[in-house]
Design an enzyme around this catalytic site. Sequence first.
Site, PDB file in Angstrom:
ATOM      1  CG  ASP A  41      -7.170  -9.483 -20.540  1.00  0.00           C
ATOM      2  OD1 ASP A  41      -7.679 -10.352 -19.798  1.00  0.00           O
ATOM      3  OD2 ASP A  41      -6.502  -9.760 -21.551  1.00  0.00           O
ATOM      4  CG  HIS A 244     -30.900  -8.478  -1.349  1.00  0.00           C
ATOM      5  ND1 HIS A 244     -30.539  -7.146  -1.230  1.00  0.00           N
ATOM      6  CD2 HIS A 244     -32.190  -8.452  -1.755  1.00  0.00           C
ATOM      7  CE1 HIS A 244     -31.553  -6.370  -1.538  1.00  0.00           C
ATOM      8  NE2 HIS A 244     -32.570  -7.147  -1.860  1.00  0.00           N
ATOM      9  CG  ASP A 261     -36.698 -11.463  -6.270  1.00  0.00           C
ATOM     10  OD1 ASP A 261     -36.898 -11.046  -7.426  1.00  0.00           O
ATOM     11  OD2 ASP A 261     -36.742 -10.735  -5.265  1.00  0.00           O
ATOM     12  CG  ASP A 272     -38.560  -7.346  -8.993  1.00  0.00           C
ATOM     13  OD1 ASP A 272     -38.205  -8.495  -8.676  1.00  0.00           O
ATOM     14  OD2 ASP A 272     -38.454  -6.370  -8.228  1.00  0.00           O
ATOM     15  CG  HIS A 351     -38.932  -6.894   2.599  1.00  0.00           C
ATOM     16  ND1 HIS A 351     -40.029  -6.695   1.803  1.00  0.00           N
ATOM     17  CD2 HIS A 351     -38.865  -8.239   2.808  1.00  0.00           C
ATOM     18  CE1 HIS A 351     -40.599  -7.852   1.526  1.00  0.00           C
ATOM     19  NE2 HIS A 351     -39.912  -8.812   2.145  1.00  0.00           N
ATOM     20  CG  HIS A 355     -39.011  -1.905  -5.634  1.00  0.00           C
ATOM     21  ND1 HIS A 355     -38.865  -2.080  -6.996  1.00  0.00           N
ATOM     22  CD2 HIS A 355     -38.870  -3.136  -5.090  1.00  0.00           C
ATOM     23  CE1 HIS A 355     -38.638  -3.347  -7.265  1.00  0.00           C
ATOM     24  NE2 HIS A 355     -38.649  -4.026  -6.122  1.00  0.00           N
ATOM     25  CG  HIS A 362     -34.646  -1.514  -6.233  1.00  0.00           C
ATOM     26  ND1 HIS A 362     -33.515  -2.169  -5.794  1.00  0.00           N
ATOM     27  CD2 HIS A 362     -35.680  -2.299  -5.863  1.00  0.00           C
ATOM     28  CE1 HIS A 362     -33.855  -3.295  -5.194  1.00  0.00           C
ATOM     29  NE2 HIS A 362     -35.169  -3.397  -5.220  1.00  0.00           N
ATOM     30  CD  GLU A 385     -40.678  -6.584  -3.468  1.00  0.00           C
ATOM     31  OE1 GLU A 385     -39.878  -7.482  -3.139  1.00  0.00           O
ATOM     32  OE2 GLU A 385     -40.395  -5.660  -4.237  1.00  0.00           O
ATOM     33  CE1 TYR A 389     -38.598 -13.320   2.851  1.00  0.00           C
ATOM     34  CE2 TYR A 389     -39.494 -11.493   4.124  1.00  0.00           C
ATOM     35  CZ  TYR A 389     -39.228 -12.085   2.906  1.00  0.00           C
ATOM     36  OH  TYR A 389     -39.582 -11.441   1.747  1.00  0.00           O
ATOM     37  NE  ARG A 407     -38.844 -11.216  -2.158  1.00  0.00           N
ATOM     38  CZ  ARG A 407     -37.738 -11.738  -1.678  1.00  0.00           C
ATOM     39  NH1 ARG A 407     -37.590 -11.935  -0.367  1.00  0.00           N
ATOM     40  NH2 ARG A 407     -36.753 -12.119  -2.479  1.00  0.00           N
TER      41      ARG A 407
END
Length: 441
Positions: A41, A244, A261, A272, A351, A355, A362, A385, A389, A407
Amino acid sequence: MEKGPKGGKEVFERRRKTLLSQIKGGVAIIPSARELIRNNDVHYPFRQDSSFYYLTGFVEPESVAILDPSSPNNFVMFVWERDPAREIWDGFRYGLEGAKEYFGPNKVYPISEFDTRLPELIKNAEKIYYKMGENPDCDQTVFDAMEKSRRLKGRTGIGVAPLIDVKQIIGEMRLLKTSHEIELLRKATEISALGHIVGMRACKPGMFEYQVEAEIECEFRRQGADRLGYTSIVGSGANATILHYINNCDKMSEGQLLLVDAGAEFGYVTGDITRTFPVSGKFSPAQKRFYEAVLKVQKNCIKAVKPGVTLPSIHAQAIEGLTDAMIELDLLKGQRKDLIDSRAFFKYYPHGTSHWLGMDVHDAGLYSPNGESRKLEPNMCFTVEPGLYVPENDMSAPAEYRGLGVRIEDDVVVTAAGCEVLTHLAPKEVSDLENLIGKSV
């Protein structure tokens, strides 16, 4: 409690007027977000649907807005009724009278009557504007109402009205920010930057990633943020190469880089920001070369932002610059053009560069209307950005770069001559970072 929408009813009235002018002959049905159970709940914290809030300013769940340009009652809402027993547990509700007084609909009905009243409200519509797939219960109610409204017309031979995705229209409206929205973005990005600075000051070897996360998010709230714009990424060492990564649970060590990030939401818009810096406060020579290669590309991409250019052109510039960096760092061998044509760069830069940014991290808005890349216009807001990597197990890469992820992300708004960097308060120069990290006030 301050009642009514933040920013005043006029902001939302102007938005509804714009939408009404674009849906002539149709009726728009825009539901709120739903409350969702996390477990047993316990609910997830409620956050209103962006498009619903954009048009109404109303923050209660289980609500619906109906917009009909052909009706004198062109703005109708369905909301919860007042319920003193529930309000003891869950807090204040506006109810029918409060919703009408503070949010400006022509008519307000209980949400319990939505399924019975909707067929009549849409019976004369030539088109139904609605977003399918986000609320299955509402989807079924709309389907049933469309069929019932067809039957209300009798034996006319007219079929069910076509269904059009309203979020695309609202998204195009949201793409060009007003001065009011840009001011909110300035505040959200300022709070975001201040949180990053606190995280940098707190960072030391031996801390856990979640401790830096806690410092940042505490500062967001201390500075007045409503909530996070998205789940924070705080990745040290090779975790920074996971785009991510949100576990944020590892212990940080001397000699690692930390990628953060994180963005704060204020007034239903979000910042962001990504910054990458050494846990110990000092870049190694290899880390500095790697970091400054990304920083150079990021700064050049920001310089390229101006009306008339496109996001794909900025991304192409980032790919060119990063591919050159990969060659210089001995990550790739060959000619830039060949490495781009073969997409060899994708191994280390998988990537996009930008955006849209606004109410959602986004954000809404078409990238290629009519199949062509959209040209930037003043008051569009987006991220810049680029990153590099190198997987920890990449034996083809020089050993000194394995497990490095960098990044660097800023938020910009297009101006008449170029752009304004909204996130300028967040340090990114090597010297500024090294003078700040681990230096608690």
